[in-house]
Design an enzyme around this catalytic site. Sequence first.
Site, PDB file in Angstrom:
ATOM      1  N   PRO A 230      45.937  43.555  44.347  1.00  0.00           N
ATOM      2  CA  PRO A 230      44.665  43.409  43.615  1.00  0.00           C
ATOM      3  C   PRO A 230      43.985  42.057  43.738  1.00  0.00           C
ATOM      4  CG  PRO A 230      46.487  43.100  42.102  1.00  0.00           C
ATOM      5  CD  PRO A 230      47.105  43.370  43.459  1.00  0.00           C
ATOM      6  N   CYS A 231      44.416  41.192  44.649  1.00  0.00           N
ATOM      7  CA  CYS A 231      43.876  39.832  44.673  1.00  0.00           C
ATOM      8  C   CYS A 231      42.381  39.793  44.977  1.00  0.00           C
ATOM      9  CB  CYS A 231      44.643  38.969  45.668  1.00  0.00           C
ATOM     10  SG  CYS A 231      44.568  39.550  47.379  1.00  0.00           S
TER      11      CYS A 231
END
Length: 365
Positions: free
Chosen positions: A246-247
């Site tokens: 999810p960065c």
Amino acid sequence: MNILHSTLSTWRDRLAPVSRTSTFRTTGQITPEEFVLAGDYLVYKFPSWSWGDASSPSKRVSYLPPGKQFLVTRGVPCHRRLNENFAGDAHLDDEIVRDFLSGGAGDSDGGDDNDGWLRTGGGGKRHESTIRDVRTVDESGKEEAEVEEEEDIPDMEDDDDEEAIIREPAGTTSTTQPTRTYNLYITYSNFYRTPRLYLSGYLSPSEPLPPKLMMEDIVGDYKDKTVTLEDFPWFDGSLQMASVHPCRHASVMKTLLDRADAALKLRREKIKQTAASSSPQEKAKLAQPESGLEGLVDDIKGLSLGDAQKQCQGDKGQAGGDEWEVLQHDEEEEVAIRVDQYLVVFLKFIASVTPGIEHDFTMGV
């Protein structure tokens, strides 16, 4: 290495401070409360999705209520594998258009033509098709002289020659690939303050898909980079799943939100211009479904829980007025995508990572 990474990621999420301040419009991030709100909306609109709980109380996270630890949909079909022939051109790179997920060109500036979506398969190195001169050979095997260009007109009767038909070798069709199914899990990453997707595959209802084989259904540029194999932290034991890191999710969502607002603004300008026009052709053109982000805005607006009430109020106040009536001021201040619709848009862009998995099977958008 994956075990260590999964453990560190889990503890980082659990120990990170919990944000209660909404920054949805400015950062693309959401709070745990907004995640629950968006999850309730997804479950309400698409019943194939449901809330799930951790396998034991010790696996729950404190910032989400019991029974709403993650979202899950089961049995999503995947009919094809993503090999080097994906999308038609063998041995060619996938064309990543505004590749947000892998960290390239994630800003919202520039690239207005593609709306931040992904096109995969055979676009990165385009072949420029050229038509070569066709020469004929006489009975002795000598090449005849070049003919004039206007004489190179194919004979339509040649199409009826059965011997000229090129048949596909047996066993090369994609239909021979067995259908896989996937369970999709949407969790909340407290560290990144965004949703996170996990995928668990099955060869049959009783035969789990080995984790390494799940990568066959991931676009090549994302394998072992954006998508990694990690343990699912809400279940006891060590159950490995493919997970989309999810960065970059917040920056992707922020860009999509901004562009959706711009598309909605453009749509309203078109309505105003058409309202002042008496041309039936322009009105008919505006009524046609849009593509790109304008089409996404139309889809999202069609999911609004208050649409029925607004339509009822409009019918009462219209009294036979023009259907192209200019929008009221309060409607012009409305955003294209609300926070409770966050996960609908999230699933739309995350589907580009796994185009073989039929995400629309779970959603009617």
